[in-house]
Design a protein around this motif. Sequence first.
Motif, PDB file in Angstrom:
ATOM      1  N   ARG A 151      40.888 -59.593 -10.809  1.00 50.49           N
ATOM      2  CA  ARG A 151      39.555 -60.158 -11.072  1.00 50.49           C
ATOM      3  C   ARG A 151      39.237 -61.338 -10.169  1.00 50.49           C
ATOM      4  NH1 ARG A 151      39.385 -58.778 -17.595  1.00 50.49           N
ATOM      5  NH2 ARG A 151      40.123 -56.688 -17.232  1.00 50.49           N
ATOM      6  N   GLY A 190      35.644 -51.771 -11.772  1.00 46.95           N
ATOM      7  CA  GLY A 190      36.374 -53.043 -11.850  1.00 46.95           C
ATOM      8  C   GLY A 190      35.446 -54.217 -12.114  1.00 46.95           C
ATOM      9  N   LEU A 191      34.281 -54.220 -11.469  1.00 50.32           N
ATOM     10  CA  LEU A 191      33.321 -55.316 -11.670  1.00 50.32           C
ATOM     11  C   LEU A 191      32.839 -55.342 -13.119  1.00 50.32           C
ATOM     12  CD1 LEU A 191      31.123 -54.999  -8.427  1.00 50.32           C
ATOM     13  CD2 LEU A 191      32.733 -56.842  -8.950  1.00 50.32           C
ATOM     14  N   LYS A 228      42.076 -53.111  -4.399  1.00 49.68           N
ATOM     15  CA  LYS A 228      42.164 -52.787  -5.835  1.00 49.68           C
ATOM     16  C   LYS A 228      43.065 -53.777  -6.577  1.00 49.68           C
ATOM     17  CE  LYS A 228      41.080 -47.856  -5.838  1.00 49.68           C
ATOM     18  NZ  LYS A 228      41.615 -46.491  -5.975  1.00 49.68           N
ATOM     19  N   THR A 248      38.341 -59.647  -3.287  1.00 50.26           N
ATOM     20  CA  THR A 248      37.895 -58.249  -3.395  1.00 50.26           C
ATOM     21  C   THR A 248      36.828 -57.982  -2.345  1.00 50.26           C
ATOM     22  OG1 THR A 248      38.290 -58.274  -5.788  1.00 50.26           O
ATOM     23  CG2 THR A 248      36.878 -56.524  -4.951  1.00 50.26           C
ATOM     24  N   ARG A 249      35.880 -58.934  -2.249  1.00 50.89           N
ATOM     25  CA  ARG A 249      34.781 -58.761  -1.304  1.00 50.89           C
ATOM     26  C   ARG A 249      35.287 -58.750   0.137  1.00 50.89           C
ATOM     27  NH1 ARG A 249      30.788 -61.895  -3.873  1.00 50.89           N
ATOM     28  NH2 ARG A 249      30.540 -63.419  -2.460  1.00 50.89           N
ATOM     29  N   SER A 285      27.454 -55.401  -7.935  1.00 54.22           N
ATOM     30  CA  SER A 285      27.509 -54.025  -8.459  1.00 54.22           C
ATOM     31  C   SER A 285      26.246 -53.260  -8.060  1.00 54.22           C
ATOM     32  CB  SER A 285      27.696 -54.019  -9.973  1.00 54.22           C
ATOM     33  OG  SER A 285      26.565 -54.571 -10.608  1.00 54.22           O
ATOM     34  N   VAL A 308      35.283 -49.933  -7.428  1.00 47.92           N
ATOM     35  CA  VAL A 308      34.793 -51.316  -7.317  1.00 47.92           C
ATOM     36  C   VAL A 308      33.826 -51.609  -8.461  1.00 47.92           C
ATOM     37  CG1 VAL A 308      33.386 -52.914  -5.934  1.00 47.92           C
ATOM     38  CG2 VAL A 308      35.134 -51.516  -4.815  1.00 47.92           C
ATOM     39  N   LEU A 310      37.050 -62.212  -7.236  1.00 45.89           N
ATOM     40  CA  LEU A 310      35.890 -61.643  -6.538  1.00 45.89           C
ATOM     41  C   LEU A 310      35.914 -61.855  -5.036  1.00 45.89           C
ATOM     42  CD1 LEU A 310      32.729 -62.381  -8.660  1.00 45.89           C
ATOM     43  CD2 LEU A 310      33.564 -60.181  -7.870  1.00 45.89           C
ATOM     44  N   LEU A 336      40.958 -56.702  -7.191  1.00 40.49           N
ATOM     45  CA  LEU A 336      39.949 -56.355  -8.192  1.00 40.49           C
ATOM     46  C   LEU A 336      40.578 -56.374  -9.576  1.00 40.49           C
ATOM     47  CD1 LEU A 336      37.004 -55.406  -8.492  1.00 40.49           C
ATOM     48  CD2 LEU A 336      37.789 -53.070  -8.162  1.00 40.49           C
ATOM     49  N   GLN A 337      41.799 -55.843  -9.658  1.00 40.30           N
ATOM     50  CA  GLN A 337      42.501 -55.834 -10.937  1.00 40.30           C
ATOM     51  C   GLN A 337      42.820 -57.268 -11.382  1.00 40.30           C
ATOM     52  OE1 GLN A 337      46.588 -54.749 -11.449  1.00 40.30           O
ATOM     53  NE2 GLN A 337      46.099 -53.156 -12.930  1.00 40.30           N
TER      54      GLN A 337
END
Length: 355
Positions: free
Chosen positions: A129, A162-163, A123, A134-135, A177, A159, A131, A126-127
Motif C-alpha cells: 500500500r 489493489g487501489l 505488485k 507503485t506509481r 484508479s 492495480v 502509492l 501495491l500490496q
Amino acid sequence: HHENSYAFDPFCAYLHGIKNHERNPKTLANRLDDELKRLESRYYNLVGEDLPQIRYPLGPDSRTYNRKIVRPSEEAYELVIRSYSKAGLGRIGAVYAEDALKRYVKHNPDKQPTPKMIVFVMKAWLQARVLKSTRYWLRRLESQYESSDIPTFAIYHPVVIGLGKITHKPRTVAKMSMDVIEKMRSRYFSAEAPEKHHTSLPTLDTYKAAMTCQDRGCYGKDRFEKIETLFRYLQEDYQSSGSSKSKPSIDAAIPVFTAAAKCNVTYEVEIIDRVEKLLYEFHQLYQETGDLNYRPHPIMYERLISMYSRMNRRKNIKGFATRTFRLLESMKQNEVEFENSFTGTAALNRVLSAT
C-alpha cells in the motif's frame, strides 16, 4: 559460463521444488531468495561487502542447492520477486523484491530487468500500500513497453483492485484508479479490431474497485458523477465487447444509487432524475429478459424513496407522490420487497403525509 538459455535450468527446477513444498508464503519468499543469493555468491565469486545477506543461515540438517553451478537466470529472479509480491510481508517484502531486481541489473549490466520482474516489484509495493513506489514502477513498466504491446489487463487490473484496498490518500487513489480505467478503455477502443482485444477491457470487478476508490476520495455531486460515469463505461464496454466479464449487472449499479443518496438532492433534482432513469432501465431489462442479474435491488428503491421524502420540503410534492406510487408499482412487478421494512414504510409515510 555460456549456458544456452533454452537448456534445462537445474537451479530453477530446484526452486520450483521448494515452492511446491513450502506452504508459508513469507518463509517461501525468504528461502527462495536465500538460495538465489548463495548461487550468486558462488557463480560470481562474491566476497566481503559484495556478499548478499542471507536470512536463514544453513544449519547442519538444512538442504540447499548442490547441483551444477549455473548462471542465475531471468526466470530465477522472476520466481523470487514474484514470491515477495505474494508474501504479505508489507513494505519490507517490497524492499526485498526491489533488492532482488537491483541484483539482477548489477550482475547483468547489458540487460534490462524483464517486464515480469517490474510487474512483481510493482505488485509488492501495491500490496504494501505504498502509492508513490507503485506509481514509479507502473511508469517504468509503461516506458519499457511499446504502447501497443503492453498486456493491458494483466498489468492494470491488479492495480485498480489493489487501489480499492488502500484507505489513505483517498483523493490520489480515486484519481489514479480513474486514470487507469481510462487507459484500459482507450487501448481497447483505439485498437484496430477492438473485438480481438476485449480481454484488455476492465471487468465488472475492476469497475467495482474503481467505484470504491471514488466513494472514498470524492464528495457530493462529484462522487455521484464519477461513479455514474464508471457504470456507463461498463455498459458501453459490454455493448461493444459482449464479454460476460463486463456484464453491467445490478451490483455495479447499486453504488450509483448510494452515491446519489449521499448528495444534497434538495438542490439537485436532476440527480434524482438520473438514478430514476437508471432504475427504470433495469426494470425494463428485467421485464424483457427475466435475467436475475438485472432484477432491481431493494436498496435502489430504498435510496430513491429516501430522496423523494427529502424533496417534500420543495414545491413539487404532488409530483413526488406520483413518482412514489410508480416506484411501488415497479417493486410489485419485479417482486422486490424492502430489505428493511421500517426504512421503506417510514420514507413512504413521509412522502404520503405531504400529499
